[in-house]
Scaffold this active site. Structure first.
Site, mmCIF file in Angstrom:
data_model
loop_
_atom_site.group_PDB
_atom_site.id
_atom_site.type_symbol
_atom_site.label_atom_id
_atom_site.label_comp_id
_atom_site.label_asym_id
_atom_site.label_seq_id
_atom_site.Cartn_x
_atom_site.Cartn_y
_atom_site.Cartn_z
ATOM 1 N N PRO A 142 1.817 11.378 -2.471
ATOM 2 C CA PRO A 142 2.753 12.218 -1.748
ATOM 3 C C PRO A 142 2.123 14.373 -1.456
ATOM 4 C CG PRO A 142 4.116 11.139 -2.950
ATOM 5 C CD PRO A 142 2.566 10.692 -3.343
ATOM 6 N N PRO A 160 -13.055 1.112 15.889
ATOM 7 C CA PRO A 160 -12.471 1.978 16.629
ATOM 8 C C PRO A 160 -13.910 2.450 17.427
ATOM 9 C CG PRO A 160 -10.935 2.799 14.370
ATOM 10 C CD PRO A 160 -11.539 1.675 14.578
ATOM 11 N N THR A 178 -3.680 5.020 -1.546
ATOM 12 C CA THR A 178 -5.948 4.826 -0.910
ATOM 13 C C THR A 178 -5.546 6.695 -1.598
ATOM 14 O OG1 THR A 178 -4.091 7.035 1.264
ATOM 15 C CG2 THR A 178 -4.131 4.505 1.371
ATOM 16 N N HIS A 234 -8.014 3.031 -3.677
ATOM 17 C CA HIS A 234 -9.194 3.117 -2.130
ATOM 18 C C HIS A 234 -10.291 4.019 -2.584
ATOM 19 C CE1 HIS A 234 -6.231 1.540 1.392
ATOM 20 N NE2 HIS A 234 -6.273 1.401 -0.472
ATOM 21 N N GLU A 242 0.761 -1.541 0.241
ATOM 22 C CA GLU A 242 -0.013 0.272 -0.036
ATOM 23 C C GLU A 242 1.104 0.858 -0.140
ATOM 24 O OE1 GLU A 242 -3.810 0.630 2.428
ATOM 25 O OE2 GLU A 242 -1.999 2.579 3.714
ATOM 26 N N ASP A 287 -20.473 -5.654 14.094
ATOM 27 C CA ASP A 287 -19.080 -5.763 14.057
ATOM 28 C C ASP A 287 -19.227 -6.317 12.556
ATOM 29 O OD1 ASP A 287 -18.394 -2.893 13.695
ATOM 30 O OD2 ASP A 287 -15.836 -3.937 13.611
ATOM 31 N N ARG A 313 -15.501 3.290 3.954
ATOM 32 C CA ARG A 313 -17.229 4.769 4.102
ATOM 33 C C ARG A 313 -15.668 6.275 3.941
ATOM 34 N NH1 ARG A 313 -18.630 5.084 10.444
ATOM 35 N NH2 ARG A 313 -16.387 6.134 10.556
ATOM 36 N N TYR A 351 1.820 -2.145 4.726
ATOM 37 C CA TYR A 351 1.182 -1.218 4.842
ATOM 38 C C TYR A 351 1.928 -0.088 4.469
ATOM 39 C CZ TYR A 351 -3.375 -1.729 6.254
ATOM 40 O OH TYR A 351 -4.453 -1.592 6.626
ATOM 41 N N PHE A 406 0.961 5.809 0.048
ATOM 42 C CA PHE A 406 -0.345 6.986 0.313
ATOM 43 C C PHE A 406 0.247 8.134 -1.291
ATOM 44 C CE2 PHE A 406 2.372 7.854 3.320
ATOM 45 C CZ PHE A 406 2.967 9.187 3.253
HETATM 46 P P1 FAD Z 1 -17.702 0.791 7.292
HETATM 47 O O1 FAD Z 1 -17.413 -0.836 6.291
HETATM 48 O O2 FAD Z 1 -19.364 1.636 6.663
HETATM 49 O O3 FAD Z 1 -18.253 0.513 8.947
HETATM 50 C C1 FAD Z 1 -17.992 1.773 10.041
HETATM 51 C C2 FAD Z 1 -18.355 1.589 10.968
HETATM 52 O O4 FAD Z 1 -19.245 1.355 11.295
HETATM 53 C C3 FAD Z 1 -18.294 -0.110 11.607
HETATM 54 O O5 FAD Z 1 -18.137 0.122 13.168
HETATM 55 C C4 FAD Z 1 -19.668 -0.730 11.010
HETATM 56 O O6 FAD Z 1 -19.357 -2.053 11.922
HETATM 57 C C5 FAD Z 1 -20.472 0.173 11.351
HETATM 58 N N1 FAD Z 1 -21.350 -0.405 10.394
HETATM 59 C C6 FAD Z 1 -21.216 1.393 9.447
HETATM 60 N N2 FAD Z 1 -23.158 0.816 9.253
HETATM 61 C C7 FAD Z 1 -23.392 -0.393 9.752
HETATM 62 C C8 FAD Z 1 -24.757 -0.517 10.033
HETATM 63 N N3 FAD Z 1 -25.420 -0.460 8.886
HETATM 64 N N4 FAD Z 1 -24.909 -1.858 10.659
HETATM 65 C C9 FAD Z 1 -24.087 -1.777 11.745
HETATM 66 N N5 FAD Z 1 -23.023 -0.906 12.232
HETATM 67 C C10 FAD Z 1 -22.342 -0.382 10.433
HETATM 68 N N6 FAD Z 1 -9.124 6.058 5.063
HETATM 69 C C11 FAD Z 1 -9.542 7.055 4.282
HETATM 70 O O7 FAD Z 1 -10.295 7.690 4.626
HETATM 71 N N7 FAD Z 1 -8.706 6.618 3.070
HETATM 72 C C12 FAD Z 1 -8.615 5.311 3.024
HETATM 73 O O8 FAD Z 1 -7.529 5.366 1.179
HETATM 74 C C13 FAD Z 1 -8.157 4.256 3.695
HETATM 75 N N8 FAD Z 1 -7.939 3.220 3.484
HETATM 76 C C14 FAD Z 1 -7.490 2.170 4.442
HETATM 77 C C15 FAD Z 1 -8.075 0.871 4.169
HETATM 78 C C16 FAD Z 1 -7.918 -0.308 5.110
HETATM 79 C C17 FAD Z 1 -7.087 -1.755 5.087
HETATM 80 C C18 FAD Z 1 -8.731 -0.216 5.951
HETATM 81 C C19 FAD Z 1 -8.470 -0.641 7.212
HETATM 82 C C20 FAD Z 1 -8.951 1.262 6.452
HETATM 83 C C21 FAD Z 1 -8.677 2.220 5.756
HETATM 84 N N9 FAD Z 1 -9.329 3.666 5.919
HETATM 85 C C22 FAD Z 1 -8.914 4.767 4.803
HETATM 86 C C23 FAD Z 1 -9.942 3.958 6.980
HETATM 87 C C24 FAD Z 1 -11.519 4.425 6.900
HETATM 88 O O9 FAD Z 1 -11.661 5.071 6.297
HETATM 89 C C25 FAD Z 1 -11.679 4.448 8.549
HETATM 90 O O10 FAD Z 1 -11.231 3.248 9.411
HETATM 91 C C26 FAD Z 1 -13.830 4.280 8.587
HETATM 92 O O11 FAD Z 1 -13.862 4.939 10.152
HETATM 93 C C27 FAD Z 1 -14.496 3.260 8.075
HETATM 94 O O12 FAD Z 1 -14.538 3.212 7.146
HETATM 95 P P2 FAD Z 1 -15.235 1.536 6.401
HETATM 96 O O13 FAD Z 1 -14.988 1.176 4.972
HETATM 97 O O14 FAD Z 1 -14.459 0.320 7.851
HETATM 98 O O15 FAD Z 1 -16.760 1.823 7.172
#
Ligand code: FAD
Length: 320
Positions: A22, A155, A49, A78, A18, A172, A108, A282, A20
């Site tokens: 720059p 988190p 990213t 991403h 992965e 989750d 998300r 990463y 990001f």
């Molecule tokens: P989701 O899958 O939507 O979930 C978020 C939380 O909400 C979870 O706890 C889920 O259980 C809960 N939730 C959501 N909807 C529901 C529902 N309908 N019912 C029940 N629970 C629900 N961030 C960036 O800005 N840019 C990036 O490029 C980026 N890359 C990442 C790559 C990886 C591998 C990871 C692990 C994270 C990355 N992130 C990135 C961070 C990520 O955007 C955050 O962790 C964000 O807060 C959650 O994204 P998600 O897609 O996991 O969200």
């Protein structure tokens, strides 16, 4: 090509990197030079990213295009929902589609800078599940879709005591299954430093019927302050032995890096010993630690690292 399975047919260990976007043009040039050297080791894919809140949208799209078509590595971009009405989401997806990219990490995203809670933008999506559904509904099978998985729970689900309640953890997981059922092909995990937690997570996913590949996200420790910042932000559990090993060397950057390579190697060894054949690194845009770990694991030879130097193409090819 779509990355539907990162598993190698012969059970060989495969890995991915992965990066990001720059902040400066020189940084972008340096990244492509580094990426080109790293790609010589045959990662199964590389991903780029999407800056928080969509802050790097144009740059991410441009880098993704050059990764796929100039560096010639299978590329995953991403994409997050933060500040993204559906038109912007579709613009990004159409752009990568027209550039021949077939892999998206559907997320998300975190709340926009300065806000605590994720807020759905008008005309946009509330969660990664909605984004996965949209991609499948509008683009059929064109894209391979990856989603994020959280071995310690997201988190938001982790309490002030540093752990998620069993109920929050199960919710989750159930939500992760919905993302997979909606069309995700692959899960990449959040970083972790307690390998047992990752192995339990894989087991728990299998128990509830998640059968797609689950790729461990490994972040080598490069720098003590960065490690604390990252684990603090992600609410990652730090095992006692890691704290004990880092404490006496925390001001010695080289020693911290060496320890990071040692720890990363040991974590990967344990994961591989449990039959998992995929590793996602990463890199934080640095090559040394990621390559050293893979070399320690015997996944390629040191001689190859120097053979692919120096940089072969004029750097300005990559100017954005
Ligand atoms: P989701 O899958 O939507 O979930 C978020 C939380 O909400 C979870 O706890 C889920 O259980 C809960 N939730 C959501 N909807 C529901 C529902 N309908 N019912 C029940 N629970 C629900 N961030 C960036 O800005 N840019 C990036 O490029 C980026 N890359 C990442 C790559 C990886 C591998 C990871 C692990 C994270 C990355 N992130 C990135 C961070 C990520 O955007 C955050 O962790 C964000 O807060 C959650 O994204 P998600 O897609 O996991 O969200």
């Amino acid at each position: 090509e779509k990355i539907q399975s990162v598993q190698d047919d012969q059970g060989k260990v495969v890995f991915s990197f992965e990066f990001f976007p720059p902040k400066t043009e020189d940084g972008v040039d340096n990244l492509f030079e580094r990426m080109d050297r790293m790609v010589a080791h045959n990662p199964s894919f590389c991903d780029i990213t999407w800056g928080s809140g969509g802050s790097t949208a144009d740059l991410t799209l441009d880098i993704a295009n050059k990764m796929q078509n100039i560096i010639c590595v299978e590329t995953m971009m991403h994409l997050t929902c933060t500040n993204m009405p559906v038109e912007k989401i579709d613009h990004a997806l159409q752009t990568i589609k027209s550039n021949g990219i077939q892999n998206v990490l559907a997320l998300r995203g975190d709340p926009p800078h300065g806000q605590d809670k994720f807020v759905q933008v008008e005309g946009g999506f509330a969660c990664a599940l909605d984004l996965v559904k949209h991609i499948r509904a509008k683009y059929g099978d064109y894209f391979g879709i990856t989603v994020a998985g959280y071995p310690e729970a997201h988190p938001d689900a982790i309490g002030s005591n540093g752990v998620a309640t069993p109920e929050a953890y199960q919710n989750d997981l159930a939500y992760l299954k919905r993302k997979v059922d909606a069309g995700a092909d692959l899960i990449i995990t959040q970083l972790f430093y307690d390998t047992d937690i990752f192995l339990k997570f894989v087991n728990d996913c299998r128990q509830i019927g998640i059968s797609c590949p689950i790729v461990p996200g490994i972040m080598p420790i490069n720098n003590y302050k960065g490690f604390l910042r990252m684990t603090g932000f992600c609410k990652t559990k730090i095992p006692h032995e890691i704290t004990a090993a880092l404490e006496p060397i925390k001001d010695n950057e080289e020693a911290v890096k060496s320890y990071g390579i040692h720890l990363g190697t040991e974590m990967c060894r344990k994961i591989l010993a449990h039959g998992i054949r995929t590793l996602h690194l990463y890199t934080l845009n640095m090559e040394k630690s990621a390559l050293a770990i893979l070399m320690n694991l015997g996944l390629f030879e040191e001689s190859k690292i120097s053979r692919c130097l120096p940089w072969r193409r004029p750097a300005n090819v990559f100017r954005v």
